[in-house]
Design a protein around this motif. Sequence first.
Motif, PDB file in Angstrom:
ATOM      1  N   ASP A 277      10.949   2.352  14.715  1.00 56.15           N
ATOM      2  CA  ASP A 277      10.900   2.373  13.255  1.00 56.15           C
ATOM      3  C   ASP A 277       9.438   2.296  12.812  1.00 56.15           C
ATOM      4  OD1 ASP A 277      11.290   2.184  10.578  1.00 56.15           O
ATOM      5  OD2 ASP A 277      12.509   0.362  10.622  1.00 56.15           O
ATOM      6  N   ALA A 278       8.790   3.454  12.719  1.00 57.14           N
ATOM      7  CA  ALA A 278       7.360   3.517  12.442  1.00 57.14           C
ATOM      8  C   ALA A 278       7.093   3.922  11.001  1.00 57.14           C
ATOM      9  CB  ALA A 278       6.686   4.496  13.392  1.00 57.14           C
ATOM     10  N   ASP A 279       6.064   3.304  10.410  1.00 59.93           N
ATOM     11  CA  ASP A 279       5.659   3.588   9.039  1.00 59.93           C
ATOM     12  C   ASP A 279       4.141   3.736   9.019  1.00 59.93           C
ATOM     13  OD1 ASP A 279       5.748   3.957   6.304  1.00 59.93           O
ATOM     14  OD2 ASP A 279       5.848   1.821   5.835  1.00 59.93           O
ATOM     15  N   TRP A 280       3.664   4.551   8.064  1.00 56.26           N
ATOM     16  CA  TRP A 280       2.223   4.772   7.889  1.00 56.26           C
ATOM     17  C   TRP A 280       1.888   4.520   6.428  1.00 56.26           C
ATOM     18  CZ3 TRP A 280      -0.024  10.427   8.017  1.00 56.26           C
ATOM     19  CH2 TRP A 280      -1.386  10.394   7.673  1.00 56.26           C
ATOM     20  N   GLN A 281       0.931   3.645   6.197  1.00 56.49           N
ATOM     21  CA  GLN A 281       0.529   3.334   4.837  1.00 56.49           C
ATOM     22  C   GLN A 281      -0.986   3.420   4.703  1.00 56.49           C
ATOM     23  OE1 GLN A 281       2.161  -0.486   3.771  1.00 56.49           O
ATOM     24  NE2 GLN A 281       4.276   0.161   4.160  1.00 56.49           N
ATOM     25  N   VAL A 282      -1.438   3.788   3.504  1.00 60.87           N
ATOM     26  CA  VAL A 282      -2.869   3.798   3.200  1.00 60.87           C
ATOM     27  C   VAL A 282      -3.151   2.726   2.155  1.00 60.87           C
ATOM     28  CG1 VAL A 282      -3.182   6.220   3.799  1.00 60.87           C
ATOM     29  CG2 VAL A 282      -2.599   5.607   1.447  1.00 60.87           C
TER      30      VAL A 282
ATOM     31  N   LEU B 203       3.885  -0.618  12.014  1.00 63.90           N
ATOM     32  CA  LEU B 203       3.161  -0.188  10.823  1.00 63.90           C
ATOM     33  C   LEU B 203       1.739   0.199  11.202  1.00 63.90           C
ATOM     34  CD1 LEU B 203       2.766   0.119   7.734  1.00 63.90           C
ATOM     35  CD2 LEU B 203       2.163  -2.324   7.686  1.00 63.90           C
ATOM     36  N   HIS B 204       1.310   1.396  10.783  1.00 65.20           N
ATOM     37  CA  HIS B 204      -0.084   1.822  10.912  1.00 65.20           C
ATOM     38  C   HIS B 204      -0.702   1.861   9.518  1.00 65.20           C
ATOM     39  CE1 HIS B 204      -0.557   3.293  15.173  1.00 65.20           C
ATOM     40  NE2 HIS B 204       0.744   3.093  15.112  1.00 65.20           N
ATOM     41  N   VAL B 205      -1.907   1.324   9.383  1.00 68.54           N
ATOM     42  CA  VAL B 205      -2.588   1.259   8.093  1.00 68.54           C
ATOM     43  C   VAL B 205      -3.991   1.840   8.247  1.00 68.54           C
ATOM     44  CG1 VAL B 205      -3.417  -0.231   6.236  1.00 68.54           C
ATOM     45  CG2 VAL B 205      -1.310  -0.825   7.455  1.00 68.54           C
ATOM     46  N   ASN B 206      -4.341   2.772   7.360  1.00 63.50           N
ATOM     47  CA  ASN B 206      -5.707   3.307   7.353  1.00 63.50           C
ATOM     48  C   ASN B 206      -6.140   3.559   5.917  1.00 63.50           C
ATOM     49  OD1 ASN B 206      -4.143   5.723   6.947  1.00 63.50           O
ATOM     50  ND2 ASN B 206      -5.915   6.912   7.632  1.00 63.50           N
ATOM     51  N   ALA B 207      -7.257   4.301   5.747  1.00 64.93           N
ATOM     52  CA  ALA B 207      -7.851   4.424   4.423  1.00 64.93           C
ATOM     53  C   ALA B 207      -7.436   5.675   3.666  1.00 64.93           C
ATOM     54  CB  ALA B 207      -9.376   4.390   4.536  1.00 64.93           C
ATOM     55  N   THR B 208      -7.013   6.727   4.359  1.00 65.11           N
ATOM     56  CA  THR B 208      -6.720   7.979   3.664  1.00 65.11           C
ATOM     57  C   THR B 208      -5.614   8.746   4.379  1.00 65.11           C
ATOM     58  OG1 THR B 208      -7.686  10.064   2.867  1.00 65.11           O
ATOM     59  CG2 THR B 208      -8.539   9.208   4.937  1.00 65.11           C
ATOM     60  N   ALA B 209      -4.848   9.502   3.605  1.00 68.12           N
ATOM     61  CA  ALA B 209      -3.741  10.275   4.166  1.00 68.12           C
ATOM     62  C   ALA B 209      -4.158  11.676   4.584  1.00 68.12           C
ATOM     63  CB  ALA B 209      -2.609  10.361   3.141  1.00 68.12           C
ATOM     64  N   PHE B 210      -5.399  12.076   4.288  1.00 64.49           N
ATOM     65  CA  PHE B 210      -5.844  13.418   4.663  1.00 64.49           C
ATOM     66  C   PHE B 210      -7.369  13.408   4.781  1.00 64.49           C
ATOM     67  CE2 PHE B 210      -6.308  13.285   0.104  1.00 64.49           C
ATOM     68  CZ  PHE B 210      -7.481  13.990  -0.138  1.00 64.49           C
ATOM     69  N   GLY B 211      -7.890  14.436   5.448  1.00 64.98           N
ATOM     70  CA  GLY B 211      -9.333  14.660   5.423  1.00 64.98           C
ATOM     71  C   GLY B 211     -10.108  14.122   6.602  1.00 64.98           C
ATOM     72  N   GLY B 212      -9.472  13.456   7.542  1.00 63.86           N
ATOM     73  CA  GLY B 212     -10.205  12.940   8.683  1.00 63.86           C
ATOM     74  C   GLY B 212      -9.356  12.916   9.934  1.00 63.86           C
ATOM     75  N   GLY B 213      -9.998  12.604  11.051  1.00 63.56           N
ATOM     76  CA  GLY B 213      -9.304  12.608  12.330  1.00 63.56           C
ATOM     77  C   GLY B 213      -8.194  11.585  12.423  1.00 63.56           C
TER      78      GLY B 213
ATOM     79  N   PRO C 161       0.833  -1.197   0.000  1.00 64.21           N
ATOM     80  CA  PRO C 161       0.000   0.000   0.000  1.00 64.21           C
ATOM     81  C   PRO C 161       0.868   1.246   0.000  1.00 64.21           C
ATOM     82  CG  PRO C 161      -0.810  -1.612   1.588  1.00 64.21           C
ATOM     83  CD  PRO C 161       0.504  -2.114   1.091  1.00 64.21           C
ATOM     84  N   THR C 162       0.279   2.389  -0.270  1.00 64.28           N
ATOM     85  CA  THR C 162       1.031   3.627  -0.414  1.00 64.28           C
ATOM     86  C   THR C 162       1.567   4.106   0.929  1.00 64.28           C
ATOM     87  OG1 THR C 162      -0.392   4.242  -2.258  1.00 64.28           O
ATOM     88  CG2 THR C 162       0.916   5.995  -1.238  1.00 64.28           C
TER      89      THR C 162
END
Length: 439
Positions: free
Chosen positions: A68-73, A40-50, A2-3
């Motif tokens: 070593d933290a990463d965030w992917q959508v 690793l944290h994974v969610n649906a969008t990189a902007f627009g919500g809490g 994922p991105t």
Amino acid sequence: MPTSVPVTPKSLDTYAPHAGEAPIARIRELAKPLKGAKVLHVNATAFGGGVAEILASFIPLLQDLGIDADWQVIEASPEFFDVTKNMHNAMQGMYIPWNTGMADLWRQTNQQNADLIADAAEQYDFVVIHDPQPAGVLHYVRERDPNLLGAKWIWRCHLDTTESLPEVWDFVKSFVEPYDAMIFTMEEYVKDFAEGPSLEVIRPAIDPTSTKNSAITPQVIRDVLDRYEIDPDRPIIAQISRFDPWKDPLGVIDVYRILKRSRPELQLIMVASMANDDPEAWSFYERIVRKAGEDLDIHILTNLNGVGNLEVNTFQSAANVVMQKSIREGFGLVISEALWKGKAFVGSPAGGIPMQLAGGRNGRIASTTEEFAHSIAELLDDPPVRDALGTAGKEHVRENFLTTRLLEDHLRLMNRLRGPREAPVTRGAPLKRAPRKRK
């Protein structure tokens, strides 16, 4: 994969003036056993919500602590987000005609993202999945490789699930029960699980150092208001929230119109960020614009009008009273944002709003349109009371709803999941947990 979402580096030390030295010291102690851990944290969008706002601050702070933290959508189609918006509504109590086609698209998208992440999943020590959109990733990762058990998997639900539609909740439940831990915002949201996950209660929080929440000068406020043709010398009420039925934006206009009868100088600001995982927002935006009609004192603004974090900060800072007329509200970061700016606040009794208003001790709680109008009118007419509520509200946020407290809670959970031998002894209070419910 994922991105991956790029983040701006942050230093934990910059939070000490806001949160105090003691929380910073506790956080550093809690982080020592986790140094070098891959998260690793994974969610649906990189902007627009809490969720995106939280992660934009949370991930760089983990990195600053040596984690070593990463965030992917996730990668998904517009049709998938139509389905997950329906799931979101159903999990908050709205009836939706759930069907096999919707379920199949959700499964297919989660499986595709699981295939993308599976090869790298074994590298992580912790994987945190946010909300229902990617909740099935763990199931499909382990379906592909049943021996992939190294990471601790956490599902973070940001929704008010007290009245979830049974068929949708049962569907989601079958995918989230294998997680090692689940995080809910309030004890009342915790659902029944026969076995398996550790059930946790962790409140969301705001970043006091962000552009949205930092102090700004009166001149900046006037300049921004002038750009949007808002008069800084006339009274302003505001609601900053997504345009969806749960926030009752049409009801906000009703409140304004009641007040406008006796206060012709009143202005209303309504602001939302149009996120790519919320297709329903466009139809509600059109309904709001139609209802506002030709009233030039109603300002309906979005990120498409150039509204960013500085502008939101300005509108909250300029408002005489801020409101949140939600029907359902998982937490509502905008409440803490406004309180942090010392604003008088009127909110509904939904979800996490009363908790942020200390049950009414640092804000007003209203249920009906008429009650909202009455409470706002009283505050508009009484500046000393507005100031007192604003001062109390800011201190309540400082003590309970800053990023540092959220970070401390997550570090405690991660240490517990790793095992008691690695958890340091601190003077901090243990994380409040909901009791395990069993059938």
